[in-house]
Design a protein around this motif. Structure first.
Motif, PDB file in Angstrom:
ATOM      1  N   ILE A   1      66.911  85.418  60.238  1.00 54.96           N
ATOM      2  CA  ILE A   1      66.203  86.886  60.247  1.00 54.96           C
ATOM      3  C   ILE A   1      64.942  86.780  59.815  1.00 54.96           C
ATOM      4  CG2 ILE A   1      66.942  88.027  57.970  1.00 54.96           C
ATOM      5  CD1 ILE A   1      67.414  89.488  61.595  1.00 54.96           C
ATOM      6  N   LYS A   2      64.656  85.840  59.097  1.00 57.18           N
ATOM      7  CA  LYS A   2      63.216  85.476  58.530  1.00 57.18           C
ATOM      8  C   LYS A   2      62.291  85.008  59.838  1.00 57.18           C
ATOM      9  CE  LYS A   2      63.714  83.849  53.900  1.00 57.18           C
ATOM     10  NZ  LYS A   2      65.156  83.144  53.968  1.00 57.18           N
ATOM     11  N   GLU A   3      62.791  84.812  60.742  1.00 54.53           N
ATOM     12  CA  GLU A   3      61.986  84.332  61.948  1.00 54.53           C
ATOM     13  C   GLU A   3      61.249  85.654  62.772  1.00 54.53           C
ATOM     14  OE1 GLU A   3      61.247  81.358  63.236  1.00 54.53           O
ATOM     15  OE2 GLU A   3      62.880  79.927  62.796  1.00 54.53           O
ATOM     16  N   LEU A   4      61.661  86.819  62.312  1.00 53.89           N
ATOM     17  CA  LEU A   4      61.064  87.973  62.738  1.00 53.89           C
ATOM     18  C   LEU A   4      59.666  88.072  62.699  1.00 53.89           C
ATOM     19  CD1 LEU A   4      63.571  90.703  62.102  1.00 53.89           C
ATOM     20  CD2 LEU A   4      63.327  89.841  64.315  1.00 53.89           C
TER      21      LEU A   4
ATOM     22  N   ASN B   1      57.106  94.131  70.795  1.00 49.09           N
ATOM     23  CA  ASN B   1      57.496  93.662  69.659  1.00 49.09           C
ATOM     24  C   ASN B   1      58.894  94.114  69.125  1.00 49.09           C
ATOM     25  OD1 ASN B   1      55.961  92.689  66.445  1.00 49.09           O
ATOM     26  ND2 ASN B   1      57.866  92.526  66.854  1.00 49.09           N
ATOM     27  N   LEU B   2      58.988  95.433  69.282  1.00 49.48           N
ATOM     28  CA  LEU B   2      60.306  96.219  68.999  1.00 49.48           C
ATOM     29  C   LEU B   2      61.289  95.829  69.842  1.00 49.48           C
ATOM     30  CD1 LEU B   2      61.464  98.811  67.513  1.00 49.48           C
ATOM     31  CD2 LEU B   2      60.833 100.292  69.369  1.00 49.48           C
ATOM     32  N   CYS B   3      61.147  95.628  71.044  1.00 49.25           N
ATOM     33  CA  CYS B   3      62.337  95.098  72.106  1.00 49.25           C
ATOM     34  C   CYS B   3      62.710  93.867  71.688  1.00 49.25           C
ATOM     35  CB  CYS B   3      61.828  95.390  73.588  1.00 49.25           C
ATOM     36  SG  CYS B   3      61.565  97.084  73.823  1.00 49.25           S
ATOM     37  N   VAL B   4      61.766  92.849  71.452  1.00 45.35           N
ATOM     38  CA  VAL B   4      62.216  91.433  71.531  1.00 45.35           C
ATOM     39  C   VAL B   4      63.168  91.384  70.030  1.00 45.35           C
ATOM     40  CG1 VAL B   4      61.359  89.371  70.856  1.00 45.35           C
ATOM     41  CG2 VAL B   4      60.472  90.660  72.636  1.00 45.35           C
ATOM     42  N   ASP B   5      62.459  92.330  68.766  1.00 48.56           N
ATOM     43  CA  ASP B   5      62.870  92.184  67.583  1.00 48.56           C
ATOM     44  C   ASP B   5      64.264  92.824  67.545  1.00 48.56           C
ATOM     45  OD1 ASP B   5      63.859  93.271  65.105  1.00 48.56           O
ATOM     46  OD2 ASP B   5      62.083  93.987  64.423  1.00 48.56           O
TER      47      ASP B   5
ATOM     48  N   LEU C   1      66.697  92.847  70.084  1.00 45.77           N
ATOM     49  CA  LEU C   1      67.512  91.914  70.587  1.00 45.77           C
ATOM     50  C   LEU C   1      67.676  90.546  69.787  1.00 45.77           C
ATOM     51  CD1 LEU C   1      66.002  92.552  74.179  1.00 45.77           C
ATOM     52  CD2 LEU C   1      68.530  93.368  73.429  1.00 45.77           C
ATOM     53  N   VAL C   2      66.878  90.353  69.426  1.00 47.51           N
ATOM     54  CA  VAL C   2      66.968  88.897  68.668  1.00 47.51           C
ATOM     55  C   VAL C   2      67.603  89.336  67.376  1.00 47.51           C
ATOM     56  CG1 VAL C   2      65.618  87.237  67.125  1.00 47.51           C
ATOM     57  CG2 VAL C   2      64.954  87.672  69.585  1.00 47.51           C
ATOM     58  N   THR C   3      67.328  90.463  66.662  1.00 47.58           N
ATOM     59  CA  THR C   3      67.922  90.883  65.451  1.00 47.58           C
ATOM     60  C   THR C   3      69.692  90.866  65.771  1.00 47.58           C
ATOM     61  OG1 THR C   3      66.153  91.957  64.343  1.00 47.58           O
ATOM     62  CG2 THR C   3      68.451  92.633  63.685  1.00 47.58           C
ATOM     63  N   ASN C   4      69.921  91.678  67.029  1.00 52.28           N
ATOM     64  CA  ASN C   4      71.206  91.667  67.458  1.00 52.28           C
ATOM     65  C   ASN C   4      71.956  90.412  67.525  1.00 52.28           C
ATOM     66  OD1 ASN C   4      71.786  94.281  67.515  1.00 52.28           O
ATOM     67  ND2 ASN C   4      71.573  94.516  69.673  1.00 52.28           N
TER      68      ASN C   4
ATOM     69  N   ALA D   1      59.255  89.103  79.187  1.00 47.56           N
ATOM     70  CA  ALA D   1      59.676  88.361  78.182  1.00 47.56           C
ATOM     71  C   ALA D   1      61.130  88.015  78.283  1.00 47.56           C
ATOM     72  CB  ALA D   1      59.562  89.403  76.909  1.00 47.56           C
ATOM     73  N   THR D   2      61.327  86.846  78.024  1.00 49.85           N
ATOM     74  CA  THR D   2      62.725  86.151  78.213  1.00 49.85           C
ATOM     75  C   THR D   2      63.395  85.803  76.880  1.00 49.85           C
ATOM     76  OG1 THR D   2      61.718  84.023  79.106  1.00 49.85           O
ATOM     77  CG2 THR D   2      62.633  85.633  80.805  1.00 49.85           C
TER      78      THR D   2
END
Lengths: 109, 138
Positions: free
Chosen positions: B10-13, B38-42, B44-47, B74-75
């Motif tokens: 999660i630190k990768e955010l 940033n919000l959208c990528v965050d 999905l990646v957090t999930n 963004a992919t």
């Protein structure tokens, strides 16, 4: 993310600086809930310097509001930037909180 | 196409934020749109990091961003379990806000903030494509 703490009249003021995401919420949640459990019921969070919030950050505000609701108090938020306010608005979170334009209008109420 | 490969940590955010900040400067994207991307990528990646893996192993998640024809694409590619956010049940606005499951909130925000969202399961990987419209003022 940094949190600074001050007292204004009867209010505890927490200023949140930087980014609230899944990586940084733990510290914010511990501080906010800890302060409420310590007996601070008049709480205002100053978001002048909050640049970013995700749903993880929103969740902490919700937890704080629920905690204060046990004492019939609302969580006060002030100086919310437009793009942050929009996240509260589109998720339907806005009515849960009392929003103010600036800190003075909270502490003078 | 610019890409960033991160670990399931999660630190990768923070690195994602920096990656999007740099690209926003390159493509002259305004701060509102930068926030949305940033919000959208965050979200999905957090999930993915929090729910997608059945083991404690290290995994890689790849984020690619490109811009063409007033769009930014963004992919996000991950090797977690199959998860199609398009099939995720829609966030329920009819229940009391405090009772709503918090998990759906991120995906709801992604749907609100993207022009289009595409999902593909390929070679045991999830591939999500997020399309954002860039205005003339970006």
């Amino acid at each position: 993310m940094e949190i600074t703490e001050s007292k204004e009249r009867d209010f505890l003021v927490l200023s949140v600086v930087g980014r609230l995401d899944a990586n940084s919420i733990n510290k914010f949640e511990e501080t906010l809930i800890g302060k409420i459990e310590d007996g601070n019921k008049n709480v205002v969070i100053d978001l002048s310097d909050l640049e970013y919030i995700s749903s993880s950050g929103l969740r902490v505000f919700l937890v704080g509001a629920k905690k204060l609701d046990e004492f019939d108090k609302k969580l006060n938020l002030c100086n919310v930037k437009e793009h942050i306010q929009e996240v509260f608005n589109i998720t339907g979170f806005t009515p849960i909180f009392d929003f103010y334009d600036n800190l003075r209008s909270v502490t003078n109420k | 196409m610019s890409s960033l490969t991160i670990k399931n940590d999660i630190k990768e955010l923070n690195n994602i934020a920096k990656f999007i900040e740099d690209l926003s400067q390159r493509y002259s994207i305004n701060k509102e749109k930068k926030f949305d991307i940033n919000l959208c990528v965050d979200e999905l990646v957090t999930n993915i990091i929090q729910y997608s893996y059945n083991d404690d192993d290290k995994h890689e998640i790849e984020i690619g961003i490109e811009s063409a024809n007033n769009e930014l694409i963004a992919t996000i590619t991950d090797d977690g379990k199959e998860f199609n956010p398009l099939e995720h049940k829609v966030y329920d606005f009819n229940t009391d806000v405090s009772e709503r499951p918090i998990g759906g909130l991120g995906i709801f925000l992604v749907r609100k903030k993207t022009e289009k969202l595409e999902y593909l399961r390929e070679n045991n990987k999830n591939k999500l494509k997020l399309i954002f419209k860039l205005e003339n003022n970006r």
